[in-house]
Design a protein around this motif. Structure first.
Motif, short mmCIF file in Angstrom:
data_model
loop_
_atom_site.label_atom_id
_atom_site.label_comp_id
_atom_site.label_asym_id
_atom_site.label_seq_id
_atom_site.Cartn_x
_atom_site.Cartn_y
_atom_site.Cartn_z
N PRO A 52 0.84 -1.21 0.00
CA PRO A 52 0.00 0.00 0.00
C PRO A 52 0.87 1.25 0.00
CG PRO A 52 -0.69 -1.54 1.72
CD PRO A 52 0.61 -2.05 1.18
N ILE A 53 0.37 2.30 -0.63
CA ILE A 53 1.17 3.51 -0.79
C ILE A 53 1.58 4.12 0.56
CG2 ILE A 53 -0.80 5.11 -0.97
CD1 ILE A 53 0.79 6.52 -3.26
N GLU A 54 0.71 4.00 1.57
CA GLU A 54 1.05 4.54 2.89
C GLU A 54 2.28 3.85 3.47
OE1 GLU A 54 -3.39 4.98 2.30
OE2 GLU A 54 -1.93 3.37 2.04
N GLU A 55 2.38 2.53 3.26
CA GLU A 55 3.54 1.77 3.74
C GLU A 55 4.81 2.22 3.04
OE1 GLU A 55 3.60 -2.52 3.79
OE2 GLU A 55 1.58 -2.55 4.63
N VAL A 56 4.71 2.43 1.74
CA VAL A 56 5.87 2.88 0.96
C VAL A 56 6.34 4.24 1.46
CG1 VAL A 56 6.70 3.56 -1.33
CG2 VAL A 56 5.21 1.54 -1.08
N LYS A 58 6.01 5.66 4.38
CA LYS A 58 6.66 5.57 5.69
C LYS A 58 8.01 4.87 5.60
CE LYS A 58 2.53 4.36 7.65
NZ LYS A 58 1.56 3.97 8.67
N ALA A 59 8.11 3.87 4.74
CA ALA A 59 9.34 3.07 4.65
C ALA A 59 10.51 3.83 4.02
CB ALA A 59 9.06 1.79 3.86
N ILE A 60 10.22 4.72 3.06
CA ILE A 60 11.32 5.36 2.33
C ILE A 60 11.53 6.83 2.70
CG2 ILE A 60 11.07 3.75 0.39
CD1 ILE A 60 9.77 6.01 -1.22
N ALA A 61 10.74 7.35 3.62
CA ALA A 61 10.91 8.75 4.05
C ALA A 61 12.33 8.96 4.56
CB ALA A 61 9.91 9.09 5.14
N GLY A 62 12.97 10.00 4.09
CA GLY A 62 14.32 10.33 4.54
C GLY A 62 15.43 9.60 3.82
N ASP A 63 15.07 8.67 2.93
CA ASP A 63 16.07 7.93 2.15
C ASP A 63 16.38 8.74 0.88
OD1 ASP A 63 17.51 6.23 0.52
OD2 ASP A 63 16.31 4.46 0.98
N ALA A 64 17.55 9.38 0.87
CA ALA A 64 17.90 10.27 -0.25
C ALA A 64 17.90 9.54 -1.59
CB ALA A 64 19.26 10.91 0.00
N ALA A 65 18.25 8.27 -1.57
CA ALA A 65 18.30 7.50 -2.82
C ALA A 65 16.91 7.26 -3.40
CB ALA A 65 19.00 6.16 -2.58
N LYS A 66 15.89 7.37 -2.54
CA LYS A 66 14.52 7.14 -3.01
C LYS A 66 13.66 8.40 -2.95
CE LYS A 66 14.33 2.20 -2.02
NZ LYS A 66 15.62 1.94 -1.38
N ALA A 67 14.31 9.56 -2.94
CA ALA A 67 13.59 10.84 -2.81
C ALA A 67 12.58 11.04 -3.93
CB ALA A 67 14.57 12.00 -2.76
N GLY A 68 12.94 10.65 -5.15
CA GLY A 68 12.01 10.82 -6.27
C GLY A 68 10.76 9.99 -6.11
N ILE A 69 10.92 8.75 -5.66
CA ILE A 69 9.76 7.89 -5.42
C ILE A 69 8.92 8.46 -4.29
CG2 ILE A 69 8.97 5.58 -4.75
CD1 ILE A 69 11.55 4.47 -5.97
N PHE A 70 9.60 8.87 -3.19
CA PHE A 70 8.88 9.43 -2.05
C PHE A 70 8.06 10.65 -2.45
CE2 PHE A 70 8.45 12.58 1.29
CZ PHE A 70 7.79 11.85 2.27
N ASN A 71 8.68 11.57 -3.19
CA ASN A 71 7.98 12.80 -3.57
C ASN A 71 6.70 12.51 -4.36
OD1 ASN A 71 9.81 14.47 -2.30
ND2 ASN A 71 11.04 14.79 -4.13
N ASN A 72 6.78 11.59 -5.29
CA ASN A 72 5.60 11.27 -6.10
C ASN A 72 4.58 10.46 -5.30
OD1 ASN A 72 5.96 12.40 -8.89
ND2 ASN A 72 7.90 11.32 -8.68
N ALA A 73 5.04 9.55 -4.45
CA ALA A 73 4.12 8.77 -3.61
C ALA A 73 3.37 9.68 -2.64
CB ALA A 73 4.89 7.70 -2.83
N ALA A 74 4.12 10.52 -1.93
CA ALA A 74 3.50 11.39 -0.93
C ALA A 74 2.58 12.42 -1.58
CB ALA A 74 4.58 12.08 -0.10
N GLN A 75 2.98 12.96 -2.72
CA GLN A 75 2.11 13.92 -3.39
C GLN A 75 0.85 13.25 -3.94
OE1 GLN A 75 2.64 16.86 -2.31
NE2 GLN A 75 2.95 17.96 -4.22
N ALA A 76 0.97 12.03 -4.42
CA ALA A 76 -0.23 11.30 -4.86
C ALA A 76 -1.18 11.11 -3.68
CB ALA A 76 0.16 9.95 -5.45
#
Length: 199
Positions: A52-56, A58-76
């Motif tokens: 689920p997107i909520e899990e993703v 929370k799991a990748i917040a603060g991970d600089a290598a996954k910032a692009g995924i986080f930004n799009n997930a959180a904005q969605a």
């Protein structure tokens, strides 16, 4: 498990004159849709695709290598939550358990409004103002860019988008006017009450 762009919970003209059809078309059909599409592209064929997107988020917040995924997930996620935070003929004051909780934790509804307006007006650049439940207490908070309270262990109850694309066609640079209108004419207190009851 791709994340689907939810339809708006009301017609494109339903929030006029406070938020125009043009704003909702651009904001939902272009901005929100782009975040959803980019998120789905980024997680395709990864282990995140089954979560689920909520899990993703929370799991990748603060991970600089996954910032692009986080930004799009959180904005969605943030935008889906924002649409539900408004309704036609919204605003006014909450009732029932939510009203009592606001009075208990802020001192009065007016003090909550003051804190929420302040959060929205002082978020420098792009971001969000939130009403959250934090360890059993209601708090107003703000986040920059895509960030959201899920990453801080808080339960989001209400959000207001203060990115310029949320209000610029209708209010230009007058963010305080948009904030005032959001609170007095748009807030969906039923949605907030449901979130509090489920927390």
């Amino acid at each position: 498990m791709s994340y689907k762009l939810p339809a708006l919970p009301y017609d494109y003209t339903a929030l006029a004159p406070y938020i125009s059809k043009e704003t909702l078309e651009f904001h939902h059909d272009k901005h929100h849709a782009t975040y959803v599409n980019k998120y789905n592209e980024a997680i395709a064929e990864t282990d995140m695709a089954t979560k689920p997107i909520e899990e993703v988020i929370k799991a990748i917040a603060g991970d600089a290598a996954k910032a692009g995924i986080f930004n799009n997930a959180a904005q969605a996620w943030n935008h889906s939550f924002y649409w539900d935070s408004m309704k036609p003929n919204g605003g006014g004051t909450p009732t029932g358990a939510l009203a009592k909780k606001i009075d208990a934790d802020f001192g009065s509804f007016d003090k909550f409004v003051e804190a929420f307006k302040q959060a929205g007006a002082t978020q420098f650049g792009s971001g969000w103002a939130w009403l959250v439940l934090d360890k059993g207490t209601l708090k107003v908070t703000k986040t920059g860019n895509a960030d959201n309270p899920l990453t801080a262990g808080q339960v989001p109850l209400l959000t207001m988008d203060v990115w310029e694309h949320a209000y610029y066609l209708d209010y230009q640079n007058k963010r305080p006017d948009y904030i005032e209108t959001f609170i007095t004419k748009l807030v969906n207190w039923d949605f907030v009450a449901e979130n509090l009851a489920a927390a």
